[in-house]
Scaffold this active site. Sequence first.
Site, mmCIF file in Angstrom:
data_model
loop_
_atom_site.group_PDB
_atom_site.id
_atom_site.type_symbol
_atom_site.label_atom_id
_atom_site.label_comp_id
_atom_site.label_asym_id
_atom_site.label_seq_id
_atom_site.Cartn_x
_atom_site.Cartn_y
_atom_site.Cartn_z
ATOM 1 N N PRO A 111 1.143 0.128 1.086
ATOM 2 C CA PRO A 111 0.720 -0.703 2.235
ATOM 3 C C PRO A 111 1.732 -1.453 2.953
ATOM 4 O O PRO A 111 2.819 -1.614 2.404
ATOM 5 C CB PRO A 111 -0.171 -1.561 1.660
ATOM 6 C CG PRO A 111 -0.487 -0.952 0.204
ATOM 7 C CD PRO A 111 0.654 -0.340 -0.213
ATOM 8 N N GLY A 162 2.075 7.499 -9.206
ATOM 9 C CA GLY A 162 1.704 6.782 -10.702
ATOM 10 C C GLY A 162 2.860 6.074 -11.063
ATOM 11 O O GLY A 162 4.168 6.200 -10.512
ATOM 12 N N ARG A 200 7.774 -6.126 -7.398
ATOM 13 C CA ARG A 200 7.824 -5.464 -6.444
ATOM 14 C C ARG A 200 8.134 -3.967 -6.703
ATOM 15 O O ARG A 200 7.446 -2.994 -6.282
ATOM 16 C CB ARG A 200 8.575 -5.945 -5.063
ATOM 17 C CG ARG A 200 8.499 -4.947 -3.879
ATOM 18 C CD ARG A 200 9.214 -5.652 -2.623
ATOM 19 N NE ARG A 200 8.797 -7.022 -2.245
ATOM 20 C CZ ARG A 200 9.147 -7.667 -1.374
ATOM 21 N NH1 ARG A 200 10.232 -7.255 -0.601
ATOM 22 N NH2 ARG A 200 8.517 -8.784 -0.968
ATOM 23 N N ASN A 231 10.484 0.759 1.656
ATOM 24 C CA ASN A 231 11.251 0.504 0.397
ATOM 25 C C ASN A 231 12.840 0.220 1.032
ATOM 26 O O ASN A 231 13.338 -0.602 0.453
ATOM 27 C CB ASN A 231 11.427 1.675 -0.295
ATOM 28 C CG ASN A 231 10.044 2.058 -1.014
ATOM 29 O OD1 ASN A 231 9.142 0.931 -1.328
ATOM 30 N ND2 ASN A 231 10.032 3.333 -1.537
ATOM 31 N N HIS A 287 5.522 -1.061 -6.083
ATOM 32 C CA HIS A 287 5.812 0.224 -5.318
ATOM 33 C C HIS A 287 6.149 1.596 -6.274
ATOM 34 O O HIS A 287 5.925 2.710 -5.553
ATOM 35 C CB HIS A 287 7.232 0.030 -4.493
ATOM 36 C CG HIS A 287 7.163 -1.050 -3.388
ATOM 37 N ND1 HIS A 287 7.727 -0.596 -2.272
ATOM 38 C CD2 HIS A 287 6.459 -2.020 -3.279
ATOM 39 C CE1 HIS A 287 7.389 -1.820 -1.362
ATOM 40 N NE2 HIS A 287 6.632 -2.552 -2.058
ATOM 41 N N ASP A 312 1.907 -19.390 -9.177
ATOM 42 C CA ASP A 312 0.517 -20.260 -9.264
ATOM 43 C C ASP A 312 -0.366 -19.595 -7.884
ATOM 44 O O ASP A 312 -0.222 -18.363 -7.415
ATOM 45 C CB ASP A 312 0.835 -21.803 -8.935
ATOM 46 C CG ASP A 312 1.641 -22.007 -7.514
ATOM 47 O OD1 ASP A 312 1.809 -20.936 -6.670
ATOM 48 O OD2 ASP A 312 2.078 -23.140 -7.345
ATOM 49 N N HIS A 330 2.480 -12.226 -4.128
ATOM 50 C CA HIS A 330 3.306 -12.620 -3.064
ATOM 51 C C HIS A 330 3.279 -14.440 -3.108
ATOM 52 O O HIS A 330 3.954 -14.842 -2.334
ATOM 53 C CB HIS A 330 2.466 -12.416 -1.726
ATOM 54 C CG HIS A 330 2.833 -10.892 -1.252
ATOM 55 N ND1 HIS A 330 2.306 -10.263 -0.248
ATOM 56 C CD2 HIS A 330 3.490 -9.876 -1.986
ATOM 57 C CE1 HIS A 330 2.496 -9.128 0.006
ATOM 58 N NE2 HIS A 330 3.155 -8.891 -1.058
#
Length: 345
Positions: free
Chosen positions: A181, A90, A80, A112, A84, A271, A211
């Site tokens: 997002p 960048g 994550r 955040n 972020h 997975d 996720h």
Amino acid sequence: MAGFSCSLQYDQYQTILLGLMMMMTALSLGSFSCVCRAQDPSQLSLDYYSKTCPDAQKVVRTEMECAVKENPRNAAAILRLHFHDCFVQGCDGSILLDDTATLKGEKTASQNANSLIGFDLVDRIKNQLESQCPGTVSCADLLAIAARDATLLLGGPYWDVPVGRKDAKSTSLELADADIPTPDQGLIAQMTKFLEKGLSVTDLVALVGAHTVGMARCASFRGRIYGGFELTSGLGPASEALLGKLRETCPASGGDGNVAAMDYVTPYLFDNAFYESLVAGDGLLGSDQELYSSLVGFETADLVKTYASDAIAFFEQFSESMVKMGNITNPEAGEVRKMCRFVNT
């Protein structure tokens, strides 16, 4: 490797890691093994540290192995952080900067604050890199390498990580609020944010697949389970039980910090079960479920179905998309920070 702070030495850990990886591979893909080669980046290279810090990746891997053994959530935390980071200016390590009297960092941005963890782990890895190769490996590269290792350590694919990024000397709280997002965002808004970064719709669907590991705060999915879950799920017995459990975890008011797994089937295994939950209409975050259920999501729904039925396709695309996202660099001149939380003085 002398000088590592990790409680397990690198060679000792390999036996443990091998057993873990064999178990996870058997569970997820049978005999499948994905080794995806890097793309052809314009500014980065695979051998950037070959002479200046040849053991850089081994240092990162050793610390990540120990951290994931301590708590599998550390893998999701690093993934994550890298995501972020790359979505603001960048991939330049700007997400790691603390607030100072002269600099306002990105950690308090709406997506955040109360969401990102893993900063102490980054500090630990950086300390080891500095002890081996002072002033050589950037914090941005550290995150990119660690994100790959985080994926691999939970059973996901390997890919070569192009390196040579510089660390930002500035941040943008405004861009962090605007560009990252949100958990309840519609599909058009998500696609727009990805396209603005040079990432395709395919990249969007593949990268959201991260996720399959990690947790979400109640505040991020309350609206989904009290006003949208029934609209997408068939609400069979399994889905009814899931919804009841989620509402126990996340009451209609209060408990904002309570967490639930975004992949309720295999939350600590990288997975394709996450996509299976989307096909069933049981995605935890509204933005995730939009990939399959949105009325305008013809292309994204097809990709979700593909990845739900073909883990190899997901692994290959995720690897390619991670390299592509990692190649988003900050055009401004940067530095190699001595400490990831502060610019050099």
